[in-house]
Design an enzyme around this catalytic site. Structure first.
Site, PDB file in Angstrom:
ATOM      1  N   HIS A 218       6.740 -31.396 -71.885  1.00  0.00           N
ATOM      2  CA  HIS A 218       5.742 -31.625 -72.941  1.00  0.00           C
ATOM      3  C   HIS A 218       6.461 -32.218 -74.149  1.00  0.00           C
ATOM      4  CE1 HIS A 218       3.945 -28.550 -70.344  1.00  0.00           C
ATOM      5  NE2 HIS A 218       2.768 -28.968 -70.775  1.00  0.00           N
TER       6      HIS A 218
ATOM      7  N   ASP B 234       3.469 -34.290 -71.011  1.00  0.00           N
ATOM      8  CA  ASP B 234       2.067 -33.962 -71.280  1.00  0.00           C
ATOM      9  C   ASP B 234       1.806 -33.675 -72.757  1.00  0.00           C
ATOM     10  OD1 ASP B 234       1.907 -34.121 -68.567  1.00  0.00           O
ATOM     11  OD2 ASP B 234       0.989 -32.143 -68.267  1.00  0.00           O
TER      12      ASP B 234
END
Length: 539
Positions: free
Chosen positions: A491, A350
């Protein structure tokens, strides 16, 4: 009941080639005899129209594995079945790695027949470790009429025909390779000795509605042929209809271990059946023994699909340039692994792209891994190069909104505009819109679900990498909690997260996992717009 082998003569003049062996003749010196040999029709997927080869290759400190599978465009059934079978074999190999010896598993595909009606593929697997080597082969046959991928048994009209094919093999081995009946290997020996025969009731007509030439090789009503006995292995079994996919598969189980499982059509119009060289001593030191069953002996034994396959082997040149399964042709992205049958995991990243994304892509490439990147639209404009690379290397891009706003706090119109803006940014760089959305913070409500036109993807394994910023903790969280069907959250804007990925890949690969995209892992069950998905675990 008189065993079929006792009354049936399948003798034909043996076709020969330059393959030469030495046979001892009593009272004489060793003489040269040409051994029967069949030239099989085999091609590379890259050599035929309408298909190409896809490859997966991973080398680690523990092992080396690779496989090459046929790509026929999108999620073509033969592509899915072949690749899934190879991936499953790879998993089994990695789960039970032998100690030492630099273990390796290499799998390959050869095309045995190719036309718009039928495609045949031969899958081979060579495993080696510590000086020991094993070889296995199997064939798959795609029938365009049914859309099914079928086993070798579907090429024969019935189980009696399968029995007769074994008898033909037995005769070639006895006469051409000087192999006594008592030494005939496996099912060939069992059929030749009468210990194994087809269930009673097989049809007498061939796959085209006719009977065999001369009656002896295929006419079950001829006096010479006799009746197939209910052999020891199949006593009481009902005959199967091999035109039915499920029954053809059941027949393949009944005849498991048959050398006909590794057959090809020969350039002479018969069969080329691979035998283990150890089972045919007179063949000498050769890589494979290809035993011929002549065209005359094959007549009447094949099913309608079998005849189509033979025609495709001898005269086909591929599926054609416009016959792929999907509109996108060979370049289209389909679900080529059946994750319902495999250990699949979807690694997701992400908030990117960012300055560490290229390093992450390098790590993924070492494992031929595919991942899903939930990108921010505002960063796609700032980092277009890694986004282009993601698409080029087969990764999937998802929508993570324009700049990470909470969708649950927005109106329907605001949600729609944000999602469309991000979709457009990705489409501008890659040419494709994101197929799924991940709402920032995992936050959503009824308005979000009603407004978005893509599935909403959450996760079941949260590495909490944004909080710990510790590489070892991140990798441990992924390795300790991942199960087949997991969707793992990372992430890629955090360097510590990117540095954890090599250990994550190594650990999960060693356990036999396959790294797929989000739509791959949910592909077998489908996804609907506005629905929420966390994982694809099978219960």
């Amino acid at each position: 009941m008189v065993p079929l082998v006792a009354v049936t003569s399948l003798r034909r003049k043996l076709s020969v080639s330059a393959a030469v062996g030495l046979l001892l003749v009593p009272g004489c010196h060793a003489v040269e005899q040409e051994l029967p040999y069949a030239e099989p029709v085999r091609s590379s997927p890259d050599d035929l129209a309408g298909m190409e080869a896809g490859t997966v290759s991973v080398t680690t400190d523990d092992s080396a594995v690779s496989y090459r599978y046929p790509r026929l465009g999108g999620d073509h059934p033969l592509t899915v079945e072949a690749r899934t079978a190879m991936a499953a074999r790879q998993t089994a190999f990695l789960e039970d790695l032998p100690e030492g010896g630099s273990p390796e598993l290499h799998q390959d595909t050869a095309i045995l027949a190719a036309s718009p009606e039928v495609v045949g593929a031969r899958l081979t697997a060579t495993a080696s470790a510590g000086g020991d080597e094993t070889f296995e082969a199997d064939t798959l046959w795609y029938d365009a009429d049914s859309g099914e991928v079928l086993p070798w048994t579907s090429l024969f009209r019935d189980e009696e025909a399968i029995e007769r094919a074994h008898l033909a093999l037995a005769e070639v081995l006895e006469e051409g390779y000087n192999l006594p009946e008592r030494q005939l290997p496996g099912l060939v020996g069992e059929v030749a000795s009468g210990e194994r025969s087809a269930p009673e009731g097989g049809a007498s007509a061939d796959g085209r509605g006719g009977t065999t030439n001369g009656g002896a090789a295929g006419d079950s009503n001829s006096e010479a042929a006799g009746e197939p006995g209910g052999g020891e292995a199949d006593g009481g079994s009902e005959p199967l209809d091999l035109s039915e996919p499920d029954q053809a598969r059941e027949a393949a189980e009944r005849w498991a271990g048959s050398p006909l499982g590794d057959l090809a059509f020969s350039t002479a119009g018969g069969l080329a059946v691979r035998m283990d060289p150890d089972a045919v001593p007179s063949a000498g030191r050769v890589g494979e023994v290809l035993v011929p069953v002549e065209a005359a002996d094959v007549e009447g034994l094949l099913s309608e699909l079998g005849y189509l396959a033979r025609e495709a082997a001898l005269n086909g040149d591929g599926l054609g340039d416009d016959l792929s399964q999907d509109e996108g042709g060979l370049s289209s992205q389909g679900h080529t692994l059946d994750c319902e049958r495999l250990k699949c995991v979807a690694l997701t990243f992400d908030d990117g792209p960012g300055e560490h994304t290229d390093q992450l892509l390098d790590s993924l490439a070492e494992y031929d891994a595919r991942a899903t990147f939930y990108v921010l639209g505002s960063l796609v404009d700032e980092f277009p190069a890694p986004v282009e690379r993601m698409a080029e290397e087969g990764h999937e891009l998802g929508n993570h909104t324009w700049k990470h706003d909470d969708l649950a706090k927005m109106s329907a119109d605001e949600i729609r505009k944000d999602i469309e803006r991000t979709n457009a940014a990705v489409r501008e760089v890659t040419g494709v819109e994101p197929p799924t959305i991940r709402p920032p913070y995992g936050s959503l409500n009824g308005t979000v679900r009603k407004t978005v036109e893509q599935p909403l993807i959450l996760w079941d394994v949260d590495t909490l990498d944004w909080r710990s910023r510790d590489t070892e903790e991140v990798s441990a969280a992924a390795l300790d909690n991942t199960v087949p069907g997991s969707v793992v959250l990372f992430h890629d804007i955090h360097e510590t997260s990117v540095e954890a990925i090599p250990d994550v890949l190594a650990g999960l690969h060693r356990r036999g996992y396959h790294f797929v995209t989000v739509t791959d892992i949910f592909g077998y069950q489908g996804m609907e717009s506005g629905d929420v998905y966390t994982d694809a675990r099978l219960s």
